[in-house]
Design an enzyme around this catalytic site. Structure first.
Site, PDB file in Angstrom:
ATOM      1  CG  HIS B 129      -1.916   0.922   1.413  1.00 35.83           C
ATOM      2  ND1 HIS B 129      -1.723   2.190   1.889  1.00 35.83           N
ATOM      3  CD2 HIS B 129      -3.230   0.820   1.144  1.00 35.83           C
ATOM      4  CE1 HIS B 129      -2.882   2.826   1.909  1.00 35.83           C
ATOM      5  NE2 HIS B 129      -3.819   2.024   1.463  1.00 35.83           N
ATOM      6  CG  ASP B 206       0.268  -3.085   6.746  1.00 34.90           C
ATOM      7  OD1 ASP B 206      -0.705  -3.316   7.501  1.00 34.90           O
ATOM      8  OD2 ASP B 206       0.206  -2.321   5.778  1.00 34.90           O
ATOM      9  CD  GLN B 209      -6.734  -4.891   3.695  1.00 33.41           C
ATOM     10  OE1 GLN B 209      -7.687  -5.654   3.637  1.00 33.41           O
ATOM     11  NE2 GLN B 209      -6.897  -3.584   3.739  1.00 33.41           N
TER      12      GLN B 209
END
Lengths: 140, 412
Positions: B129, B206, B209
């Site tokens: 992202h 990360d 999601q």
């Protein structure tokens, strides 16, 4: 026709549609009739980048009237551009600068011209007015 | 289909009743919410916790001597412990409350400014992202470190041999998302963490999601940093966490100056508070933190195994049905993926499809999903992305498919 007359004509056309489907189908069909920008003007300078769709717009003047050509990568955006251009093309720069675009609200396009929509249309209306200001300066 | 529906519907239909927003209409049609990868919806249980906080014990936390402040502090710190247990961190003070994933990433990137030098290398994946690319580019500009990118293959999977080849003694940091927001690919983080540690590099995962679909065991993974956001897992917006191993958090300098983060202040010198307060300057999102704890309780009450099983069925069914539409191409066909489907139909622009679907009450995301490098790889302006949560149903997918077919008809 004046810009106001064109706007009223467009409002009239849209009033015939019974639901969103007819309205959108009409916009999609209009998108296919958009006076397309000459490929040579489809430059980085003429591009209005929205997060969602891209818009190109070009203007030139003959007989003191401005003509707009444009394109977009999305067909609904193209349809809306076609409607905008119909109102503003072949008009005197001064009239474009002073135009109150009330028809946008009346035909239910306001949501597409919201600054948060990120489809490049808000910037496009601004760009049309900027072209008009630039050409008006030439005429003065 | 009937067999699948029998098996899965019971839960989802009961669960849906927890989410007031799922009863509303959009453009005169019942809302079908398939934009869960951007923001998940909030159950009444979590909304109640927010209302209760503001109705009964809203006060600034830590150091207040009065009862309300104590109650608020207790609830906030209880939430931290809940989060610690959920992610299996060793200590509660390894959980730093943030404003969300992006904030957590920036906190780490900023902290590494003083730890990196020219010639050091940072590895990121091609599946990132924008929020996971830009902070590292800024860090590289500040420090002279170099950014290396792990490429992906046509299926949207990272090419691990390329990752292995990028690792060397100059590698200081590896950043990878657990799951790609644009394609849904589940990345092999356990392997990547193990390999990165062999060259002494730290790893930040990360989890934005993955947190609504997978319950990670941070100690077993041995990950150095992990970030995620509450709003991806039925919690409120504007709150998330940064997990960091104690030794790493001690090494990083404070991120922002302010109240809460100090031990003693004079004009000559300030000493910083202990973890986690060193990184929590100013008044935090107290209601948000407490509600994050409630969201974790809620998700655990449904159970991550049940969630994964059910969502996989939704994914399988939707993929099968979508592929029956002529000219439809799915981007991101990794073997290991979550309930995210990114696709295009013929040459139709995603924005056009998204606009028509919205008219029919269906919320999907269109565009480049803040992952332009992935779109550049496939040479497309963007995709339509449908992402499912455990409160979505097979019937909703059927309506979605019908709506898509109608959109195609209108747009062709």
């Amino acid at each position: 026709m004046t810009i106001q007359e064109v706007q009223d004509e467009i409002i009239d056309e849209f009033s015939m549609f019974e639901d969103w489907e007819e309205r959108y189908q009409y916009m999609i069909d209009l998108g296919k009739t958009l006076p397309l920008i000459d490929e040579k003007y489809k430059t980085e300078d003429n591009i209005i980048k929205g997060c969602q769709s891209k818009v190109w717009v070009h203007a030139d003047m003959s007989n003191d009237k401005i003509n707009f050509t444009a394109d977009s990568d999305a067909i609904i955006t193209k349809g809306i551009i076609a409607i905008l251009i119909r109102a503003f093309s072949n008009q005197h720069p001064k009239d474009i600068i002073e135009a109150d675009t009330y028809f946008i609200d009346k035909i239910g396009l306001k949501e597409h011209l919201s600054p948060t929509r990120a489809n490049g249309l808000v910037s496009m209306v601004k760009q049309i007015k900027l072209y008009a200001i630039a050409y008006q300066t030439q005429l003065n | 289909m009937s067999k699948l529906a029998e098996h899965t519907d019971f839960n989802a239909k009961t669960i849906r009743q927890d989410f007031p927003i799922l009863n509303r209409e959009v453009n005169g049609k019942p809302l079908i919410y398939f934009d869960n990868a951007a923001t998940s919806q909030t159950p009444q249980q979590v909304i109640d916790v927010i209302v209760d906080y503001y109705s009964n014990y809203n006060a600034n936390i830590h150091r207040g001597v009065h009862s309300l402040s104590q109650e608020a502090t207790d609830a906030y710190e209880q939430a931290r412990i809940k989060i610690q247990h959920h992610f299996n961190a060793k200590h509660a003070h390894e959980i730093i409350f943030t404003a969300g994933t992006t904030h957590g990433i920036n906190l780490v990137a900023n902290g590494f400014s003083s730890l990196l030098k020219k010639g050091d290398e940072i590895i990121v994946s091609a599946l990132e992202h924008h929020s996971n690319i830009v902070p590292w580019q800024m860090l590289c500009e500040r420090t002279g470190a170099r950014l290396k990118v792990i490429p992906m293959n046509e299926n949207g999977e990272l090419i691990l041999s390329e990752f292995d080849a990028l690792l060397n003694e100059n590698t200081k940091l590896v950043f990878v998302n657990h799951i790609s927001n644009a394609l849904g690919t589940i990345n092999p983080i356990a392997y990547m963490i193990k390999e990165a540690h062999k060259v002494g590099a730290a790893v930040l995962v990360d989890g934005a999601q993955s947190c609504p679909h997978i319950k990670p065991d941070l100690q077993a993974l041995d990950v150095d940093f992990y970030v995620c956001s509450a709003h991806k897992m039925c919690g409120p917006t504007g709150v998330g966490i940064l997990y960091g191993k104690e030794e790493w958090l001690k090494k990083l300098p404070p991120y922002q100056g302010g109240g809460e983060m100090i031990a003693e202040v004079s004009f000559e010198k300030t000493t910083y508070a202990d973890l986690p307060h060193k990184f929590e300057a100013g008044t935090p999102n107290i209601a948000g933190g407490i509600a994050f704890g409630a969201a974790i309780d809620y998700m655990n009450s449904i159970g991550f195994k049940n969630i994964a099983n059910y969502e996989n069925k939704l994914l399988e069914y939707a993929t099968e049905q979508l592929l029956l539409i002529e000219g439809l191409k799915i981007y991101g066909t990794a073997k290991n993926k979550t309930s995210v489907i990114s696709f295009n139909i013929g040459n139709i622009h995603p924005y056009d499809i998204g606009t028509i679907l919205d008219k029919m009450g269906i919320a999907v995301r269109t565009g480049h999903h803040c992952a332009q490098p992935i779109m550049d790889y496939y040479k497309i302006p963007g995709t339509i992305r449908a992402s499912f949560m455990f409160y979505n149903t097979i019937e909703e997918i059927d309506t979605f498919i019908t709506a898509l077919k109608k959109a195609v008809l209108m747009l062709s």
